[in-house]
Design an enzyme around this catalytic site. Structure first.
Site, mmCIF file in Angstrom:
data_model
loop_
_atom_site.group_PDB
_atom_site.id
_atom_site.type_symbol
_atom_site.label_atom_id
_atom_site.label_comp_id
_atom_site.label_asym_id
_atom_site.label_seq_id
_atom_site.Cartn_x
_atom_site.Cartn_y
_atom_site.Cartn_z
ATOM 1 N N VAL A 124 0.846 -1.207 0.000
ATOM 2 C CA VAL A 124 0.000 0.000 0.000
ATOM 3 C C VAL A 124 0.878 1.252 0.000
ATOM 4 O O VAL A 124 0.693 2.158 -0.814
ATOM 5 C CB VAL A 124 -0.943 0.000 1.220
ATOM 6 N N GLU B 56 -7.473 2.739 1.091
ATOM 7 C CA GLU B 56 -7.143 2.382 -0.301
ATOM 8 C C GLU B 56 -8.026 1.198 -0.692
ATOM 9 O O GLU B 56 -8.496 0.462 0.152
ATOM 10 C CB GLU B 56 -5.662 2.016 -0.421
ATOM 11 N N LEU C 240 -6.891 -0.903 -3.274
ATOM 12 C CA LEU C 240 -5.947 -1.432 -4.264
ATOM 13 C C LEU C 240 -5.989 -2.951 -4.244
ATOM 14 O O LEU C 240 -5.988 -3.548 -3.176
ATOM 15 C CB LEU C 240 -4.525 -0.967 -3.943
ATOM 16 N N GLU D 143 -3.956 -6.377 -5.249
ATOM 17 C CA GLU D 143 -2.618 -6.817 -5.669
ATOM 18 C C GLU D 143 -2.723 -7.300 -7.119
ATOM 19 O O GLU D 143 -3.689 -7.937 -7.502
ATOM 20 C CB GLU D 143 -2.113 -7.939 -4.746
ATOM 21 N N LEU E 28 -17.963 -13.035 -8.746
ATOM 22 C CA LEU E 28 -18.887 -14.189 -8.678
ATOM 23 C C LEU E 28 -18.241 -15.370 -9.386
ATOM 24 O O LEU E 28 -18.900 -16.148 -10.066
ATOM 25 C CB LEU E 28 -20.232 -13.841 -9.333
ATOM 26 N N GLY F 44 -14.589 -21.009 -7.063
ATOM 27 C CA GLY F 44 -13.236 -21.590 -7.100
ATOM 28 C C GLY F 44 -12.930 -22.256 -5.781
ATOM 29 O O GLY F 44 -13.823 -22.806 -5.132
ATOM 30 N N CYS G 180 -5.803 -9.497 2.620
ATOM 31 C CA CYS G 180 -6.900 -8.589 3.009
ATOM 32 C C CYS G 180 -8.192 -9.298 3.408
ATOM 33 O O CYS G 180 -8.650 -9.158 4.537
ATOM 34 C CB CYS G 180 -7.149 -7.603 1.875
ATOM 35 N N LYS H 230 -8.262 -11.451 6.617
ATOM 36 C CA LYS H 230 -7.953 -10.589 7.783
ATOM 37 C C LYS H 230 -9.109 -9.627 8.052
ATOM 38 O O LYS H 230 -9.569 -9.468 9.184
ATOM 39 C CB LYS H 230 -6.666 -9.832 7.476
ATOM 40 N N LYS I 142 -3.814 -15.443 -5.958
ATOM 41 C CA LYS I 142 -4.538 -15.046 -7.173
ATOM 42 C C LYS I 142 -3.483 -14.789 -8.232
ATOM 43 O O LYS I 142 -2.279 -14.701 -7.928
ATOM 44 C CB LYS I 142 -5.379 -13.795 -6.911
HETATM 45 C C1 UDX Z 1 -8.825 -7.000 -2.107
HETATM 46 C C2 UDX Z 1 -9.857 -5.970 -2.576
HETATM 47 O O1 UDX Z 1 -10.319 -6.334 -3.876
HETATM 48 C C3 UDX Z 1 -9.191 -4.589 -2.630
HETATM 49 O O2 UDX Z 1 -10.151 -3.619 -3.014
HETATM 50 C C4 UDX Z 1 -8.644 -4.257 -1.246
HETATM 51 O O3 UDX Z 1 -8.009 -2.986 -1.245
HETATM 52 C C5 UDX Z 1 -7.639 -5.314 -0.812
HETATM 53 O O4 UDX Z 1 -8.261 -6.605 -0.832
HETATM 54 P P1 UDX Z 1 -6.828 -8.377 -3.119
HETATM 55 O O5 UDX Z 1 -6.853 -9.065 -1.793
HETATM 56 O O6 UDX Z 1 -5.536 -7.905 -3.677
HETATM 57 O O7 UDX Z 1 -7.812 -7.065 -3.069
HETATM 58 O O8 UDX Z 1 -7.406 -9.407 -4.184
HETATM 59 P P2 UDX Z 1 -8.789 -9.651 -4.922
HETATM 60 O O9 UDX Z 1 -8.560 -9.458 -6.354
HETATM 61 O O10 UDX Z 1 -9.872 -8.881 -4.273
HETATM 62 O O11 UDX Z 1 -9.032 -11.226 -4.657
HETATM 63 C C6 UDX Z 1 -9.084 -11.677 -3.315
HETATM 64 C C7 UDX Z 1 -9.298 -13.192 -3.341
HETATM 65 O O12 UDX Z 1 -10.610 -13.511 -3.843
HETATM 66 C C8 UDX Z 1 -8.313 -13.959 -4.226
HETATM 67 O O13 UDX Z 1 -7.899 -15.150 -3.549
HETATM 68 C C9 UDX Z 1 -9.145 -14.337 -5.452
HETATM 69 O O14 UDX Z 1 -8.712 -15.556 -6.050
HETATM 70 C C10 UDX Z 1 -10.516 -14.529 -4.833
HETATM 71 N N1 UDX Z 1 -11.619 -14.341 -5.781
HETATM 72 C C11 UDX Z 1 -11.800 -13.118 -6.348
HETATM 73 C C12 UDX Z 1 -12.490 -15.405 -6.041
HETATM 74 O O15 UDX Z 1 -12.313 -16.508 -5.526
HETATM 75 N N2 UDX Z 1 -13.539 -15.209 -6.883
HETATM 76 C C13 UDX Z 1 -13.763 -13.994 -7.483
HETATM 77 O O16 UDX Z 1 -14.711 -13.882 -8.234
HETATM 78 C C14 UDX Z 1 -12.855 -12.916 -7.212
#
Ligand code: UDX
Length: 433
Positions: free
Chosen positions: A11, A151, A153, A155, A250, A253, A260, A263, A320
């Site tokens: 961040v 934020e 954001l 990753e 949606l 998986g 994030c 936590k 991811k």
């Molecule tokens: C998230 C929030 O999206 C972001 O706005 C915040 O600031 C930080 O936390 P991040 O943790 O980087 O971001 O990843 P994100 O893309 O949100 O995915 C989080 C998890 O959800 C991943 O393990 C991803 O595989 C999973 N996911 C996401 C799914 O299983 N299905 C989905 O449709 C989308």
């Protein structure tokens, strides 16, 4: 405007580099000398597309500086962003010791007005606590304000998310803080939600918990699909086509991971409990996420008729795609359970293998996606890296001892591997459960 960033993690670094790129002068501070030396050379200690180039460019244009001294940060920045970690305690509550400690250090160096802004995700009411703590420690009657500017954001797309946010959220306690932050965010042509500090803090936890809930909801529906022979991809398309719901987040998986969602959902549960608000909805989000991983392990046992002594080729370890981050990655729980049941694991991930080696012992690592298939009894897909969708399935079939693919992220159209003679398993899809 002169800005100070305290904490140079995902961040802090993204925020600092992007604000510098917008023409501000930014000093990023971290007590980790090694990290600061690395950053001063324009290198970053993690993978984030586009960030290293942005840092190098802004160092060159003398808009981005680094220091290990809090004194420098407080002297330099009219706005001081708090970007230090708020990791979960064993109880699930957010550990605020780092941010509290940083605020005490800031207070010791306050000699003129500063706006101290929470950028890290913090439990609601943290701002009030920090203000009290600074007041106790500040040497003389120096004025300061505390604000919240969470934020959003992700990753793997953090730089893009910074420059193209859906909205900006400002949690401020007075007109002066509001004006300063509106000035800072002037270049952005997006909705700006201005509320009080508590509102600013709450929006982030509510947002992440809702996104996690969407994922657990679609995973719950995928479990129903497997029972009744419906196709989760079509069901998600049908549900997501409702403008009030939206298709994003949606994708069924093996569940959500990262630094994030797990936590923040946990922290929000603790906040609700502390405030005597019913947290069962959020506990359900967590429970489904855990069950999705367990069901995937059961699927592997079913497909393999037991894994003891068998070799499993694994594609994808990171939580991811487009990141090297293994924090709370579903792959860790899944592979730990399969190893405990006697499976041998050989894995490949384009970015996360170094990080995985610290979290997953007695796993072999391959140099290419095809190498994990050589002689393996089955292929597991745990992260939906784009490159895995382009793999030559004919070659994979030749390399595998048995033509079995267990796809935890539904990256393939089931008809394709099926036509090629694979036993193809995936999530929530009729005939491929
Ligand atoms: C998230 C929030 O999206 C972001 O706005 C915040 O600031 C930080 O936390 P991040 O943790 O980087 O971001 O990843 P994100 O893309 O949100 O995915 C989080 C998890 O959800 C991943 O393990 C991803 O595989 C999973 N996911 C996401 C799914 O299983 N299905 C989905 O449709 C989308």
């Amino acid at each position: 405007m002169n800005i100070a960033i305290v904490g140079t993690g995902h961040v802090g670094l993204v925020t600092g580099a992007c604000f510098a790129d917008l023409g501000n002068r930014v000093l990023c501070m971290d007590h980790d000398q090694t990290k600061i030396q690395l950053l001063q050379k324009g290198n970053i200690p993690f993978f984030e597309p586009g960030l290293a180039e942005l840092i190098q460019k802004n160092i060159k244009q003398k808009r981005l500086f680094f220091s290990t001294q809090m004194k420098d940060a407080v002297k330099f920045g009219k706005v001081v962003f708090l970007c230090v970690g708020t990791p979960p305690r064993s109880t699930g509550e957010a550990d605020l010791s780092a941010i509290e400690n940083v605020c005490e250090q800031i207070a010791n160096h306050l000699t003129q007005y500063r706006l101290i802004v929470e950028k890290s995700t913090v439990p609601v009411e943290t701002g009030a606590q920090l203000k009290k703590r600074i007041k106790q420690s500040v040497r003389r009657q120096v004025s300061f304000d505390v604000a919240s500017n969470s934020e959003f954001l992700r990753e793997g797309s953090a730089v893009q998310d910074f420059f193209k946010p859906d909205r900006i959220v400002l949690g401020v306690e007075n007109e002066r803080s509001r004006r300063i932050l509106l000035e800072l965010y002037k270049p952005f042509n997006v909705p700006i939600v201005v509320t009080n500090v508590e509102g600013g803090e709450l929006i982030k936890h509510a947002c992440n918990s809702f996104l996690a809930a969407k994922i657990s909801f679609v995973n719950l529906v995928s479990q129903v699909c497997e029972k009744v022979g419906a196709d989760i991809e079509k069901v998600a398309e049908g549900v997501g086509s409702d403008r009030r719901i939206g298709r994003a987040f949606l994708n069924a998986g093996i569940g959500y991971g990262g630094s994030c969602f797990p936590k923040d959902v946990q922290a929000f549960i603790k906040i609700c409990e502390k405030l005597e608000v019913d947290a069962n909805f959020l506990k359900g989000v967590e429970r489904i996420n855990e069950s999705q991983k367990k069901r995937f392990v059961e699927k592997v046992h079913r497909a393999m008729r037991g894994v003891k002594g068998k070799t499993l080729g694994v594609l994808g370890l990171a939580f991811k795609p487009d990141t090297d981050d293994m924090r709370c990655a579903p792959s860790v729980d899944i592979l730990t359970e399969l190893k405990q049941a006697g499976a041998k694991i050989i894995a490949y991930d384009p970015q996360a293998m170094e990080a995985a080696k610290v979290m997953l012992n007695d796993v072999s690592y391959a140099k290419t996606p095809y190498e994990v298939c050589k002689g393996a009894d089955a292929l597991l897909i745990l992260t939906e890296w784009r490159e895995f969708r382009e793999l030559d399935l004919k070659q994979i079939k030749k390399l595998l001892k048995h033509p079995i693919i267990i796809d935890g992220r539904n990256i393939y159209d089931p008809i394709v591997p099926k036509r090629m003679g694979f036993q193809y398993y995936s999530i929530g899809r009729k005939g491929f459960k």
